[in-house]
Design an enzyme around this catalytic site. Structure first.
Site, short mmCIF file in Angstrom:
data_model
loop_
_atom_site.label_atom_id
_atom_site.label_comp_id
_atom_site.label_asym_id
_atom_site.label_seq_id
_atom_site.Cartn_x
_atom_site.Cartn_y
_atom_site.Cartn_z
N GLY A 12 7.29 11.88 2.20
CA GLY A 12 7.53 12.68 0.71
C GLY A 12 6.73 14.01 0.87
N ARG A 15 7.45 17.76 -1.75
CA ARG A 15 7.03 18.34 -2.82
C ARG A 15 5.79 17.71 -3.42
NH1 ARG A 15 10.42 16.21 -6.75
NH2 ARG A 15 11.46 15.04 -5.68
N VAL A 64 12.16 5.92 3.37
CA VAL A 64 11.27 5.06 3.76
C VAL A 64 11.64 3.55 3.60
CG1 VAL A 64 9.37 6.72 3.70
CG2 VAL A 64 9.61 5.56 1.61
N ASN A 90 2.64 8.88 1.71
CA ASN A 90 2.70 9.39 0.20
C ASN A 90 3.79 9.15 -0.45
OD1 ASN A 90 1.88 11.67 -1.68
ND2 ASN A 90 3.90 12.10 -0.68
N SER A 142 -2.77 4.70 -6.53
CA SER A 142 -2.87 5.13 -7.66
C SER A 142 -4.22 4.75 -8.53
CB SER A 142 -1.66 5.13 -8.48
OG SER A 142 -1.75 5.62 -10.04
N TYR A 156 4.57 -0.17 -12.16
CA TYR A 156 4.14 1.10 -10.99
C TYR A 156 2.81 0.61 -10.36
CZ TYR A 156 2.36 5.28 -9.64
OH TYR A 156 1.95 6.66 -8.78
N ALA A 158 1.39 -2.52 -10.56
CA ALA A 158 1.46 -3.55 -9.62
C ALA A 158 1.81 -3.11 -8.09
CB ALA A 158 2.29 -4.60 -10.09
N LYS A 160 1.22 -0.28 -6.95
CA LYS A 160 0.33 0.52 -6.10
C LYS A 160 -1.02 -0.30 -5.81
CE LYS A 160 2.23 4.41 -5.89
NZ LYS A 160 2.41 5.26 -4.53
N ILE A 189 -2.04 13.91 -11.94
CA ILE A 189 -1.63 15.25 -11.19
C ILE A 189 -0.38 15.96 -11.61
CG2 ILE A 189 -1.46 16.24 -8.79
CD1 ILE A 189 -3.91 14.21 -9.47
P1 NAP Z 1 6.98 13.87 -6.53
O1 NAP Z 1 6.52 15.19 -6.92
O2 NAP Z 1 7.83 13.02 -7.32
O3 NAP Z 1 7.41 13.94 -5.27
C1 NAP Z 1 7.82 12.83 -4.26
C2 NAP Z 1 8.08 13.00 -2.79
O4 NAP Z 1 8.39 11.86 -2.30
C3 NAP Z 1 9.34 13.97 -2.64
O5 NAP Z 1 9.29 14.97 -1.53
C4 NAP Z 1 10.42 12.83 -2.44
O6 NAP Z 1 11.48 13.46 -1.77
C5 NAP Z 1 9.57 11.83 -1.70
N1 NAP Z 1 10.24 10.45 -1.91
C6 NAP Z 1 10.71 9.91 -2.78
N2 NAP Z 1 11.06 8.72 -2.40
C7 NAP Z 1 11.32 8.58 -1.00
C8 NAP Z 1 11.75 7.92 -0.13
N3 NAP Z 1 12.36 6.66 -0.52
N4 NAP Z 1 11.62 8.29 1.06
C9 NAP Z 1 11.08 9.19 1.49
N5 NAP Z 1 10.67 10.01 0.73
C10 NAP Z 1 10.71 9.95 -0.59
O7 NAP Z 1 5.67 12.90 -6.40
P2 NAP Z 1 4.15 13.05 -6.47
O8 NAP Z 1 3.87 13.13 -7.98
O9 NAP Z 1 3.65 14.03 -5.45
O10 NAP Z 1 3.58 11.75 -5.98
C11 NAP Z 1 3.17 11.51 -4.61
C12 NAP Z 1 2.61 10.20 -4.42
O11 NAP Z 1 1.18 10.03 -5.05
C13 NAP Z 1 3.41 8.91 -4.91
O12 NAP Z 1 3.13 8.02 -4.07
C14 NAP Z 1 3.06 8.87 -6.19
O13 NAP Z 1 3.12 7.36 -6.67
C15 NAP Z 1 1.59 8.97 -5.94
N6 NAP Z 1 0.83 9.37 -7.28
C16 NAP Z 1 0.97 10.27 -7.94
C17 NAP Z 1 0.34 10.71 -9.06
C18 NAP Z 1 0.69 11.91 -10.16
O14 NAP Z 1 -0.27 11.91 -11.16
N7 NAP Z 1 1.56 12.63 -9.58
C19 NAP Z 1 -0.71 10.06 -9.54
C20 NAP Z 1 -1.12 8.73 -8.84
C21 NAP Z 1 -0.46 8.44 -7.50
P3 NAP Z 1 12.92 14.25 -2.12
O15 NAP Z 1 11.84 15.64 -2.29
O16 NAP Z 1 13.63 14.49 -1.27
O17 NAP Z 1 13.04 13.85 -3.57
#
Ligand code: NAP
Length: 258
Positions: A12, A15, A64, A90, A142, A156, A158, A160, A189
């Site tokens: 991931g 982005r 993944v 990630n 998370s 979600y 659960a 994590k 974030i």
């Molecule tokens: P995001 O902006 O939605 O970006 C997610 C990235 O993961 C994208 O590049 C997406 O690919 C990729 N992805 C999604 N499903 C996938 C799969 N099955 N196989 C491979 N790649 C995959 O997410 P984010 O907010 O940066 O979150 C990143 C991580 O941090 C996640 O695990 C999320 O649960 C965790 N997190 C986020 C927050 C927050 O506040 N944002 C807080 C706590 C934890 P595409 O670009 O091709 O769609």
């Protein structure tokens, strides 16, 4: 081992948090595989940014949740950049649901990505890391997993929480082979994920509300998390394992009984 000897896979990485981590690891000197599920354009843009700064990177589309695709990705990275020394698990998705809106199919898909994805990628790199007796694995869990009070996050959270316990268990299994396994638990974030979860809402109001819940009085940026990931992935961090580093600006709304 120096940063310039490292080959990192960031799932991931196209982005959000993953993108920031891929750019920072490359800045430190690692060659980076920028993985994504579908948005090849976004992954290739990250690769171009790394190459423009003099680094080495490849973009690989692989879900993944699909073990075969993950194994093929690791083989391709090994051939193109060298054997992986860093894995950042990630990739994740967030399906917002409550007991009332529970949707078993969407939740099963979330679990396959958020949990099985971590297992697939870890299993795919561990043979090579064991053979060289070196590895850094950083999982992205998370603060939801440790009980923040944001509504709609139960399932979600659960998924994590599973990642958090797998982090400690995998650390125990892989430690004797020189591989550390840690996690970062981000707070709220600014990414596409959090914006999508609030589509239709007033983002500015949501940001103000969430900022009020953090001691630092702001929401996080992807770079805040990338910094913690790079710390745990560093060659010097070889005696830190089985830990979850909370990076949430001091969130105060954890579920309690007071
Ligand atoms: P995001 O902006 O939605 O970006 C997610 C990235 O993961 C994208 O590049 C997406 O690919 C990729 N992805 C999604 N499903 C996938 C799969 N099955 N196989 C491979 N790649 C995959 O997410 P984010 O907010 O940066 O979150 C990143 C991580 O941090 C996640 O695990 C999320 O649960 C965790 N997190 C986020 C927050 C927050 O506040 N944002 C807080 C706590 C934890 P595409 O670009 O091709 O769609």
């Amino acid at each position: 081992m120096a940063w310039t000897d490292q080959v990192a896979i960031v799932t991931g990485g196209a982005r959000g948090i993953g993108r920031a981590a891929a750019l920072l690891l490359a800045e430190r000197g690692a060659a980076v595989c920028v993985n994504c599920a579908a948005r090849r354009d976004a992954a290739e843009a990250v690769v171009r940014e790394i190459e423009a700064a003099g680094g080495r990177a490849v973009a690989i589309v692989a879900d993944v949740a699909d073990n075969k695709a993950v194994v093929a990705m690791i083989e391709a990275v090994t051939a193109q950049l060298g054997p992986p020394t860093i894995l950042v698990n990630n990739a994740g998705i967030s399906h917002q649901a409550t007991l009332d809106t529970y949707d078993p199919e969407r939740l099963a898909r979330m679990r396959r990505v958020n949990v099985d994805g971590v297992i697939h990628a870890t299993r795919a790199v561990m043979g090579g890391m064991r053979a060289r007796r070196y590895g850094r694995i950083v999982n992205v869990t998370s603060i939801a997993a440790i009980g923040t009070a944001l509504a709609g996050n139960a399932f979600y959270a659960a998924s994590k929480a599973e990642v958090a316990i797998l982090t400690r268990r995998f650390a125990m299994e892989l430690g004797p082979d020189g591989i550390t396994v840690n996690a970062v638990a981000p707070g709220f974030i600014r990414t596409d994920m959090t914006r999508a979860n609030r589509a239709g809402d007033d983002w500015a109001a949501a940001e103000r509300r969430l900022a009020e819940r953090a001691m630092m009085r702001r929401i996080g940026e992807p770079q805040d998390i990338a910094h913690a990931i790079a710390f745990l992935a560093a060659p010097e961090s070889g005696w830190i394992t089985a830990q979850t580093l909370v990076v949430d600006g001091g969130r105060m709304d954890y579920i309690g009984h007071a």
